[in-house]
Write a protein that holds these residues in place. Structure first.
Motif, PDB file in Angstrom:
ATOM      1  N   GLU A 150      -2.482  16.297   5.416  1.00 26.55           N
ATOM      2  CA  GLU A 150      -2.249  16.078   6.732  1.00 26.55           C
ATOM      3  C   GLU A 150      -1.627  14.711   7.401  1.00 26.55           C
ATOM      4  O   GLU A 150      -1.850  14.515   8.501  1.00 26.55           O
ATOM      5  CB  GLU A 150      -3.432  16.304   7.522  1.00 26.55           C
ATOM      6  CG  GLU A 150      -4.364  17.722   7.426  1.00 26.55           C
ATOM      7  CD  GLU A 150      -3.412  18.638   8.289  1.00 26.55           C
ATOM      8  OE1 GLU A 150      -2.849  18.364   9.280  1.00 26.55           O
ATOM      9  OE2 GLU A 150      -3.382  19.826   7.909  1.00 26.55           O
ATOM     10  N   ALA A 151      -0.823  14.201   6.569  1.00 24.82           N
ATOM     11  CA  ALA A 151      -0.372  12.879   7.063  1.00 24.82           C
ATOM     12  C   ALA A 151       0.690  12.999   8.058  1.00 24.82           C
ATOM     13  O   ALA A 151       0.613  12.148   9.103  1.00 24.82           O
ATOM     14  CB  ALA A 151       0.464  12.240   5.748  1.00 24.82           C
TER      15      ALA A 151
ATOM     16  N   LEU B  84       0.797  -1.185  -0.114  1.00 21.19           N
ATOM     17  CA  LEU B  84      -0.025   0.104   0.004  1.00 21.19           C
ATOM     18  C   LEU B  84       0.897   1.244   0.310  1.00 21.19           C
ATOM     19  O   LEU B  84       0.653   2.224  -0.725  1.00 21.19           O
ATOM     20  CB  LEU B  84      -0.843  -0.067   1.238  1.00 21.19           C
ATOM     21  CG  LEU B  84      -2.141  -1.155   1.323  1.00 21.19           C
ATOM     22  CD1 LEU B  84      -2.716  -0.915   2.391  1.00 21.19           C
ATOM     23  CD2 LEU B  84      -3.017  -0.791   0.102  1.00 21.19           C
ATOM     24  N   GLN B  85       2.149   1.242   0.812  1.00 21.70           N
ATOM     25  CA  GLN B  85       2.662   2.209   0.768  1.00 21.70           C
ATOM     26  C   GLN B  85       3.408   2.545  -0.707  1.00 21.70           C
ATOM     27  O   GLN B  85       3.592   3.500  -1.120  1.00 21.70           O
ATOM     28  CB  GLN B  85       4.098   2.366   1.863  1.00 21.70           C
ATOM     29  CG  GLN B  85       3.606   2.181   3.304  1.00 21.70           C
ATOM     30  CD  GLN B  85       4.538   1.701   4.174  1.00 21.70           C
ATOM     31  OE1 GLN B  85       5.880   1.465   3.795  1.00 21.70           O
ATOM     32  NE2 GLN B  85       4.217   1.334   5.293  1.00 21.70           N
TER      33      GLN B  85
ATOM     34  N   ASN C 238      -6.646  14.414   4.497  1.00 23.26           N
ATOM     35  CA  ASN C 238      -6.554  13.409   5.418  1.00 23.26           C
ATOM     36  C   ASN C 238      -7.155  12.194   4.722  1.00 23.26           C
ATOM     37  O   ASN C 238      -7.250  11.186   5.517  1.00 23.26           O
ATOM     38  CB  ASN C 238      -7.766  13.872   6.326  1.00 23.26           C
ATOM     39  CG  ASN C 238      -7.288  14.782   7.397  1.00 23.26           C
ATOM     40  OD1 ASN C 238      -6.560  14.698   8.494  1.00 23.26           O
ATOM     41  ND2 ASN C 238      -8.043  16.052   7.389  1.00 23.26           N
ATOM     42  N   TRP C 239      -6.915  12.019   3.500  1.00 23.79           N
ATOM     43  CA  TRP C 239      -6.973  10.731   2.875  1.00 23.79           C
ATOM     44  C   TRP C 239      -6.116   9.651   3.604  1.00 23.79           C
ATOM     45  O   TRP C 239      -4.832  10.193   3.969  1.00 23.79           O
ATOM     46  CB  TRP C 239      -6.637  10.680   1.384  1.00 23.79           C
ATOM     47  CG  TRP C 239      -7.910  11.077   0.534  1.00 23.79           C
ATOM     48  CD1 TRP C 239      -9.085  11.349   0.888  1.00 23.79           C
ATOM     49  CD2 TRP C 239      -7.952  11.487  -0.836  1.00 23.79           C
ATOM     50  NE1 TRP C 239      -9.953  11.676  -0.149  1.00 23.79           N
ATOM     51  CE2 TRP C 239      -9.132  11.937  -1.269  1.00 23.79           C
ATOM     52  CE3 TRP C 239      -6.686  11.369  -1.675  1.00 23.79           C
ATOM     53  CZ2 TRP C 239      -9.442  12.059  -2.539  1.00 23.79           C
ATOM     54  CZ3 TRP C 239      -7.149  11.797  -2.965  1.00 23.79           C
ATOM     55  CH2 TRP C 239      -8.430  12.023  -3.366  1.00 23.79           C
ATOM     56  N   THR C 240      -6.301   8.447   3.854  1.00 24.29           N
ATOM     57  CA  THR C 240      -5.343   7.432   4.351  1.00 24.29           C
ATOM     58  C   THR C 240      -4.313   7.197   3.398  1.00 24.29           C
ATOM     59  O   THR C 240      -3.289   6.747   3.779  1.00 24.29           O
ATOM     60  CB  THR C 240      -6.205   6.093   4.672  1.00 24.29           C
ATOM     61  OG1 THR C 240      -7.437   6.597   5.454  1.00 24.29           O
ATOM     62  CG2 THR C 240      -5.574   4.821   5.209  1.00 24.29           C
TER      63      THR C 240
ATOM     64  N   LYS D 162       3.574   8.828   3.404  1.00 31.29           N
ATOM     65  CA  LYS D 162       4.317   9.221   4.519  1.00 31.29           C
ATOM     66  C   LYS D 162       5.213   7.928   5.178  1.00 31.29           C
ATOM     67  O   LYS D 162       6.410   8.251   5.253  1.00 31.29           O
ATOM     68  CB  LYS D 162       3.479   9.920   5.672  1.00 31.29           C
ATOM     69  CG  LYS D 162       4.464  10.293   6.823  1.00 31.29           C
ATOM     70  CD  LYS D 162       3.652  10.645   8.184  1.00 31.29           C
ATOM     71  CE  LYS D 162       2.854   9.964   8.822  1.00 31.29           C
ATOM     72  NZ  LYS D 162       3.806   9.215   9.662  1.00 31.29           N
ATOM     73  N   ASN D 163       4.484   7.167   5.424  1.00 38.44           N
ATOM     74  CA  ASN D 163       5.135   5.737   6.156  1.00 38.44           C
ATOM     75  C   ASN D 163       6.177   5.227   5.128  1.00 38.44           C
ATOM     76  O   ASN D 163       7.117   4.401   5.513  1.00 38.44           O
ATOM     77  CB  ASN D 163       4.329   4.991   6.520  1.00 38.44           C
ATOM     78  CG  ASN D 163       3.383   5.603   7.678  1.00 38.44           C
ATOM     79  OD1 ASN D 163       3.920   6.334   8.336  1.00 38.44           O
ATOM     80  ND2 ASN D 163       2.034   5.028   7.965  1.00 38.44           N
ATOM     81  N   TYR D 164       5.949   5.304   3.695  1.00 40.89           N
ATOM     82  CA  TYR D 164       6.699   4.671   2.862  1.00 40.89           C
ATOM     83  C   TYR D 164       8.167   4.898   3.114  1.00 40.89           C
ATOM     84  O   TYR D 164       9.259   4.003   2.919  1.00 40.89           O
ATOM     85  CB  TYR D 164       6.606   5.207   1.416  1.00 40.89           C
ATOM     86  CG  TYR D 164       7.464   4.444   0.250  1.00 40.89           C
ATOM     87  CD1 TYR D 164       7.191   3.450  -0.375  1.00 40.89           C
ATOM     88  CD2 TYR D 164       8.416   5.131  -0.071  1.00 40.89           C
ATOM     89  CE1 TYR D 164       8.003   2.997  -1.497  1.00 40.89           C
ATOM     90  CE2 TYR D 164       9.194   4.716  -1.190  1.00 40.89           C
ATOM     91  CZ  TYR D 164       8.912   3.890  -1.907  1.00 40.89           C
ATOM     92  OH  TYR D 164       9.875   3.173  -2.796  1.00 40.89           O
ATOM     93  N   PHE D 165       8.488   6.231   3.397  1.00 41.86           N
ATOM     94  CA  PHE D 165       9.971   6.695   3.548  1.00 41.86           C
ATOM     95  C   PHE D 165      10.511   6.360   4.931  1.00 41.86           C
ATOM     96  O   PHE D 165      11.735   5.845   5.289  1.00 41.86           O
ATOM     97  CB  PHE D 165      10.064   8.235   3.220  1.00 41.86           C
ATOM     98  CG  PHE D 165       9.591   8.438   1.804  1.00 41.86           C
ATOM     99  CD1 PHE D 165      10.651   8.562   0.985  1.00 41.86           C
ATOM    100  CD2 PHE D 165       8.371   8.691   1.695  1.00 41.86           C
ATOM    101  CE1 PHE D 165      10.216   8.839  -0.481  1.00 41.86           C
ATOM    102  CE2 PHE D 165       8.057   9.049   0.214  1.00 41.86           C
ATOM    103  CZ  PHE D 165       8.991   9.136  -0.754  1.00 41.86           C
TER     104      PHE D 165
END
Length: 300
Positions: A86-87, A13-14, A38-40, A46-49
């Motif tokens: 807003e991640a 997903l990332q 604010n989309w998931t 953001k979490n990919y990096f």
């Protein structure tokens, strides 16, 4: 579902969240919607990096701000995630501040794409649009400008800390005309997520590289970089960015007087103050975010 299958799903997903941004960036080169910001999807991005927004000083809603963003990087992942979504929790980190990210004006000529980016609080990087946001929308507005622009992308590669700023003074003049405080920011790690190739002068590869780059610059207003990263799986070759952290550190606001028609001397004075503040920010945080103590910020 096992731990490893959940982990693989998260990574997938990332990766998909980043894949959707790269073609949109090329297509691109407001009206805020809290829902879109604010989309998931952006959380996975953001979490990919991962990407992190770091505050060093408060921003008072009594003032407006121009946040200078450095460096551009290849795709400006850090500035996009931190200021257009807003991640990273911008609204919680800087309460009562409305962020706007300025980008190429040509984006807003494209139907649907225009609405997409405006919903995230992205506006044209034109004097008219920015002056309106900083004078007609009350206080508590923060406009982020990637000062080095597309030309700076050609300087971005792992280990580099070179930015275009010496003759970039339009944002300082705009701050003086509107009274917006100047805020330096630096995205440590932005240059580390892609490898960029510049072929040797005199080679046929360099010849074609210049032709293609010139065409992209003329038509789309962006510099085409010859880069690579990872593929769909870790360790493979491709165009996706490497999974390396990007930390965007936002510095202390520099108070700016409101001068309707600032002269060159005044612009130069505050430009020098901004450079000094940016160097200080860079030096204070470079070791914490992976650069050697001896690394210097090179400004050209």
């Amino acid at each position: 579902m096992t731990f490893f299958s959940r982990l693989n799903l998260q990574e997938g997903l990332q990766t998909l969240s980043v894949m959707q941004w790269i073609p949109v960036y090329f297509i691109l080169g407001g009206r805020h919607s809290a829902w879109v910001r604010n989309w998931t999807l952006w959380k996975y991005f953001k979490n990919y990096f991962p990407v992190k927004l770091v505050k060093t000083h408060d921003l008072s809603p009594k003032h407006n701000y121009i946040i200078g963003s450095h460096p551009h990087g290849i795709f400006s992942y850090g500035v996009f995630i931190n200021f257009a979504t807003e991640a990273s929790g911008f609204a919680q980190i800087f309460p009562s501040i409305t962020p706007v990210l300025a980008t190429l004006e040509g984006i807003f000529w494209i139907p649907i794409v225009r609405e997409y980016v405006m919903s995230m609080g992205i506006c044209p990087v034109s004097e008219l649009a920015l002056e309106y946001l900083l004078t007609k929308k009350g206080s508590g507005n923060a406009v982020t400008i990637v000062v080095g622009g597309a030309a700076e992308a050609l300087l971005c590669r792992p280990g580099a800390s070179t930015i275009l700023l010496k003759n970039r003074k339009g944002f300082v003049k705009l701050a003086l005309k509107t009274g917006a405080y100047l805020v330096p920011s630096y995205s440590f790690g932005e240059n580390e997520v892609h490898n960029q190739e510049t072929f040797p002068e005199g080679t046929w590869l360099r010849f074609f590289q210049k032709i293609i780059q010139g065409a992209f610059k003329k038509v789309l207003g962006i510099n085409l970089c010859t880069f690579h990263g990872r593929g769909l799986t870790r360790g493979s070759w491709g165009l996706l960015p490497f999974n390396r952290p990007i930390n965007t550190v936002v510095g202390e606001p520099l108070p700016i007087p409101k001068i309707k028609m600032p002269n060159k001397e005044t612009v130069d004075e505050y430009h020098a103050l901004y450079i000094s503040a940016l160097r200080k920010l860079f030096d204070q945080h470079k070791v914490e975010y992976g650069l050697p103590e001896t690394q210097e910020l090179t400004i050209i």
